[in-house]
Design a protein around this motif. Structure first.
Motif, PDB file in Angstrom:
ATOM      1  N   ASP A  33      41.444   3.625 -31.670  1.00 53.98           N
ATOM      2  CA  ASP A  33      40.907   3.071 -30.429  1.00 53.98           C
ATOM      3  C   ASP A  33      40.543   4.211 -29.486  1.00 53.98           C
ATOM      4  OD1 ASP A  33      43.010   3.757 -28.580  1.00 53.98           O
ATOM      5  OD2 ASP A  33      44.189   2.088 -29.293  1.00 53.98           O
ATOM      6  N   GLY A  34      39.919   3.865 -28.382  1.00 60.18           N
ATOM      7  CA  GLY A  34      39.319   4.869 -27.517  1.00 60.18           C
ATOM      8  C   GLY A  34      40.284   5.860 -26.905  1.00 60.18           C
TER       9      GLY A  34
ATOM     10  N   ASP B  42      35.844   3.568 -26.850  1.00 56.68           N
ATOM     11  CA  ASP B  42      36.546   2.654 -27.751  1.00 56.68           C
ATOM     12  C   ASP B  42      35.676   2.190 -28.914  1.00 56.68           C
ATOM     13  OD1 ASP B  42      38.951   0.985 -28.318  1.00 56.68           O
ATOM     14  OD2 ASP B  42      37.536  -0.647 -27.976  1.00 56.68           O
ATOM     15  N   ARG B  43      34.426   1.853 -28.659  1.00 57.10           N
ATOM     16  CA  ARG B  43      33.573   1.336 -29.732  1.00 57.10           C
ATOM     17  C   ARG B  43      33.366   2.390 -30.818  1.00 57.10           C
ATOM     18  NH1 ARG B  43      28.018  -1.572 -28.218  1.00 57.10           N
ATOM     19  NH2 ARG B  43      29.576  -2.998 -27.355  1.00 57.10           N
TER      20      ARG B  43
ATOM     21  N   HIS C   2      44.320  -3.652 -36.257  1.00 62.23           N
ATOM     22  CA  HIS C   2      43.023  -3.560 -35.579  1.00 62.23           C
ATOM     23  C   HIS C   2      43.008  -4.548 -34.415  1.00 62.23           C
ATOM     24  CE1 HIS C   2      40.830  -0.950 -38.406  1.00 62.23           C
ATOM     25  NE2 HIS C   2      41.603  -1.507 -39.326  1.00 62.23           N
TER      26      HIS C   2
ATOM     27  N   ARG D 206      36.698   2.953 -32.763  1.00 64.77           N
ATOM     28  CA  ARG D 206      37.098   1.785 -33.538  1.00 64.77           C
ATOM     29  C   ARG D 206      36.369   1.744 -34.880  1.00 64.77           C
ATOM     30  NH1 ARG D 206      40.422  -1.719 -32.028  1.00 64.77           N
ATOM     31  NH2 ARG D 206      40.380  -0.886 -29.922  1.00 64.77           N
ATOM     32  N   SER D 207      35.226   2.416 -34.972  1.00 68.22           N
ATOM     33  CA  SER D 207      34.496   2.447 -36.241  1.00 68.22           C
ATOM     34  C   SER D 207      35.245   3.212 -37.318  1.00 68.22           C
ATOM     35  CB  SER D 207      33.110   3.074 -36.026  1.00 68.22           C
ATOM     36  OG  SER D 207      33.238   4.436 -35.634  1.00 68.22           O
TER      37      SER D 207
ATOM     38  N   PRO E 102      42.057  -5.436 -30.353  1.00 72.99           N
ATOM     39  CA  PRO E 102      41.165  -4.996 -29.278  1.00 72.99           C
ATOM     40  C   PRO E 102      41.933  -4.177 -28.253  1.00 72.99           C
ATOM     41  CG  PRO E 102      41.684  -7.334 -29.074  1.00 72.99           C
ATOM     42  CD  PRO E 102      42.213  -6.903 -30.398  1.00 72.99           C
TER      43      PRO E 102
END
Length: 676
Positions: free
Chosen positions: A384-385, A375-376, A477, A379-380, A479
C-alpha cells in the motif's frame, strides 16, 4: 442490523455462570470482584489509541528519555516502554513512578495484523490484572472512531481513563467536545491534554491513580458487545451495536461536526491531486537526497576525519609515550578499532539529519498524504501507499530508509519493506558504477549508470511481488483505511529528543557489530601467510585476507571476474560500498582515481577483466556492476536490520541478496558475452 442480545439496542445486564448479573456486558468469566491494588512503582499504564491521535507524542512527553524498545516474544512487533515519573504540585499522592507501555495504534480490537493482535492481548491481560490501567488517547476531531475503540476496550477492562487530545483541531473543524459532559456520559474519567506541551497531564496522573484504586465501567455498552464470538454474523452484530452506541454518545454530548471547508481541506485538495501532489512529492524527495548527499556528506567526512585524525593521533602519542608505537598493537588500535569507530561515528550526522527530516514530515502530517497519493501504484505490486517513503529514501541511503519503516503501522509490512530496501541503489554504489562505466563505456557512461538505477527499481518491484506471493501471503489486500491527521507545526524539543534516542540506539546496536567486523578485517590483513613478512607488515595478497579472496575468486569465474583483486573489492564493499574503489586501488598498488577519469586503476582493471573473461571485458564489467547493485549494501545496513528484525531474518536476507546478485551477475555475463 438487530442484536439478538439487546432489545431495541438498549443495554442490559449480562448473566454470569453463577446467575448473578454483571453490569454493562462486562465479561465475568475468570474475574472476581475488583479490589483496590497496592499502588507501587510497578503500576502499569497501557497507552491505546487510533493512529494519529497523539498517543506516541504523549508517551514521549511523559517518559522523556526514560524509554526502551523491546520485541514481543514470538512476533516481529516492538513495544516502546518507559518510566513515567509524575512530579506535580497539585497531585497529593507521592510521585511514585509508573510503567508506561505504548501499544501499536489500532482502530478496533478485531485483530487483522500482528500489531493489533499484540494490542488486544495486552488489553486482555490488563483486564485480569489489578495493577494495570488502560489510558485511551482519543482524538476529539475523530471522536466517533475513538468511542468505537473505547467501547471495545470497555468490554475487556474496568480500569480505563480517556485522554482527550486534538481539541484545538476539533474546534477549527467545528466540533466542540466538553470533557466534563463526556465523562458524565461515559462513566470514566476524561482528561483534556495537549501531548505536545504536556498541558493537562497533572489531571491525568490523578485520574489514573483514582481508577487504579476504584475501577469504573464504561456506561451504556450493549451487552452483545461483551464477548467475541465465532460466527461472522455475531461479529457484525457487535460492531453494529458498538457503532450505534458511539453514535448515541456523540449525539448526547452534542459533538457533531459542523460542515465547513477548512484550510486543511483546501491544502489536501492540492496535495492529493496527482498533477500538483506528484511534483511536490518529487521536490520533497529531491530535498531528502540533497540532505543525504550534499549536506550530510561533508559533515560525515569531517566527523570521520576527527576520529581518524586527532583521536588516532592521540592514541599514537600515548603508545609512543609507553614505548609501544610502530608495532602491530598500534595498527590494531589505530587502523582497526579507531578506524571502525570512525566509520560508525561518521554515520551519526546522516542518521540525525534523516531522522529529523522524516520526523518533520511525519509530525506535520505530510507522510499520510504521500501514502494516499502513491497507494494505487504500490497496490499494483501488493503493497500500500505507506511504503513509498521508506523505499524512495533508500535511494538516498538504505540506513535511514530502514528507520523510516517505523512510520508503517503493521510489523509485517515493516519487515517486508525492510527486506526490499537493500535493493534500492544508494549513492555509495555510484562510485563503483562511475569507475567501471567510465573505463569500459566512456561514451555512454550516463546511460549505463541510468540502466543500473532502472534495474534497481525493477528488483524492488519484482522482489515485492515474489515476497507477497510467498513469505508474506498473510498480508491481506485491504483498501488503505487512513484517517488523514491534522496539519501541525512540529515541536522542536520532542523531535530532537526522539532523534537523539534513535541515533543513540543505532550507535549502540549497529555500531558494535560494525566495529567488531572491521577489527576482524584488519586482523586478516595483518596476518602473513607467506615467509618473509611480519604480523602487521604484509602486502594484501600475502595476507590471510588476500588468500581468503583467492579462495573465493573462483566463485565469480562464471561471471567473468574471477580474480582476487575484484573479489577483494567485493568483500570490502560488504563493509561499505564507498571503500570498494579504494580496495581495488590498494590491491593494484595504484592511486585512487580523481574525478571522473578512471586513470591507471581503470587500465589495470581493464587488463584483469580481459584476462578473466576471455576477451569479453565489457560484459564482465556490467556483470560486476550488477553484483554490486544486488548484493548486501553495507555492514551498517545489516547491523540495523539485525537490530530491527533479529538475526534470523537478517541472515536469511543476506543469503538471498548474495544468491540473487550471483545469479543475475552470471546471467548478465553469459548472455552479453555472446554479443560482446
Amino acid at each position: 442490523m438487530s442484536c439478538p442480545h439487546c432489545e431495541g439496542g438498549a443495554p442490559r445486564a449480562h448473566e454470569g455462570p453463577d446467575g448473578a448479573a454483571h453490569p454493562r456486558g462486562r465479561r465475568a468469566a475468570g474475574r472476581g470482584t475488583p479490589t483496590a491494588p497496592d499502588l507501587s512503582p510497578d503500576l502499569r499504564v497501557l497507552l491505546v489509541g487510533t493512529p494519529n491521535a497523539g498517543k506516541s507524542t504523549l508517551f514521549n512527553h511523559l517518559t522523556g528519555a526514560r524509554q526502551t524498545t523491546r520485541n514481543v516474544p514470538g512476533t516481529t512487533v516492538d513495544l516502546a516502554r518507559g518510566t513515567w515519573r509524575p512530579r506535580t504540585v497539585a497531585d497529593p499522592m507521592p510521585a511514585t513512578p509508573l510503567a508506561l507501555v505504548d501499544l501499536p495504534g489500532t482502530y478496533s480490537l478485531t485483530p487483522v495484523s500482528p500489531d493489533e493482535a499484540v494490542t488486544v492481548a495486552e488489553i486482555e491481560r490488563a483486564g485480569a490484572e489489578h495493577g494495570t490501567v488502560t489510558l485511551l488517547v482519543a482524538n476529539a476531531a475523530e471522536l466517533h472512531s475513538a468511542l468505537f475503540l473505547l467501547g471495545q476496550v470497555g468490554t475487556r477492562t474496568e480500569r480505563v481513563v480517556v485522554a482527550l487530545t486534538m481539541t484545538d483541531v476539533a474546534t477549527v473543524d467545528g466540533v466542540a467536545v466538553d470533557p466534563g459532559r463526556l465523562a458524565a456520559r461515559l462513566g470514566v474519567p476524561v482528561v483534556e491534554v495537549d501531548p505536545r506541551t504536556g498541558r493537562g497531564t497533572d489531571g491525568l496522573v490523578a485520574a489514573v491513580r483514582a481508577v487504579a484504586e476504584q475501577p469504573r465501567s464504561v456506561l451504556g455498552l450493549p451487552a452483545c458487545a461483551a464477548a467475541p464470538g465465532t460466527a461472522p454474523d455475531d461479529e457484525l452484530d457487535r460492531i453494529d451495536a458498538l457503532l450505534g452506541w458511539a453514535d448515541d454518545v456523540v449525539e448526547s454530548v452534542d459533538a457533531h461536526r459542523t460542515p465547513t471547508r477548512s484550510r486543511a481541506d483546501r491544502i489536501d485538495a492540492l496535495l492529493l491531486d496527482p498533477w500538483v501532489g506528484l511534483p511536490v512529492f518529487v521536490a520533497t524527495l529531491w530535498a531528502l537526497f540533497q540532505l543525504a548527499t550534499w549536506v550530510a556528506a561533508p559533515i560525515m567526512g569531517a566527523t570521520e576525519a576527527l576520529v581518524t585524525g586527532p583521536v588516532a593521533g592521540l592514541v599514537t602519542w600515548v603508545l609512543d609515550g609507553v614505548g609501544l608505537s610502530g608495532g602491530w598493537l598500534e595498527g590494531l588500535l589505530v587502523d582497526g578499532l579507531v578506524a571502525g569507530v570512525g566509520v560508525v561515528v561518521a554515520f551519526a550526522p546522516l542518521m540525525a539529519l534523516m531522522f529529523l527530516a522524516i520526523g518533520l514530515l511525519e509530525d506535520s502530517g505530510y507522510v499520510a498524504r504521500v501514502a494516499v497519493l502513491a497507494d494505487r501504484l504500490m497496490r499494483s505490486v501488493g503493497l500500500d501507499g505507506r511504503v513509498i517513503m521508506p523505499l524512495i529514501v533508500g535511494f538516498g541511503c538504505n540506513l535511514p530508509a530502514l528507520a523510516a519503516t517505523r512510520t508503517l503501522p503493521n510489523a509485517r509490512q515493516r519487515l517486508l519493506t525492510g527486506l526490499l530496501i537493500p535493493y534500492a541503489s544508494c549513492p555509495a554504489r555510484l562510485t563503483v558504477y562511475v569507475l567501471l562505466a567510465g573505463t569500459f563505456f566512456p561514451r555512454h557512461t550516463g546511460l549505463v549508470v541510468l540502466a543500473m538505477y532502472v534495474l534497481s527499481v525493477a528488483l524492488v518491484l519484482v522482489g515485492a511481488l515474489v515476497l507477497r506471493g510467498t513469505l508474506f501471503r498473510d498480508l491481506t489486500h485491504e483498501p488503505l483505511a487512513l484517517v488523514l491527521p491534522a496539519y501541525h507545526v512540529p515541536r522542536p524539543v520532542p523531535l530532537l529528543v526522539t532523534t537523539g534516542r534513535r541515533v543513540l540506539a543505532f550507535l549502540r546496536g549497529a555500531g558494535t557489530i560494525i566495529v567488531g567486523v572491521l577489527v576482524v578485517v584488519w586482523l586478516l590483513l595483518a596476518v602473513p601467510v607467506t615467509p618473509g613478512h611480519t604480523f602487521g607488515e604484509v602486502p594484501v595478497h600475502d595476507s590471510a585476507y588476500g588468500r581468503l579472496t583467492d579462495q573465493v575468486a573462483p566463485v565469480f569465474s562464471p561471471a567473468g571476474y574471477g580474480d582476487w583483486r575484484t573479489t577483494s573489492a567485493l568483500v570490502t564493499g560488504f563493509v561499505a560500498k564507498e571503500v570498494a574503489v579504494g580496495a581495488l586501488a590498494q590491491a593494484y598498488a595504484v592511486d585512487e582515481p580523481v574525478g571522473s577519469s578512471p586513470g591507471e586503476l581503470g587500465e589495470q582493471l581493464r587488463a584483469t577483466l580481459d584476462e578473466t573473461s576471455g576477451g569479453h571485458a565489457p560484459a564482465a564489467a556490467l556483470a560486476f556492476m550488477v553484483f554490486v547493485l544486488a548484493y548486501t549494501p553495507c555492514l551498517a545496513t545489516v547491523a540495523e536490520q539485525q537490530r530491527m528484525f533479529g538475526w534470523r531474518w537478517t541472515l536469511g536476507a543476506v543469503a538471498v541478496q548474495l544468491s540473487v546478485a550471483w545469479v543475475l551477475s552470471v546471467a548478465t555475463f553469459q548472455l552479453l558475452r555472446l554479443v560482446w
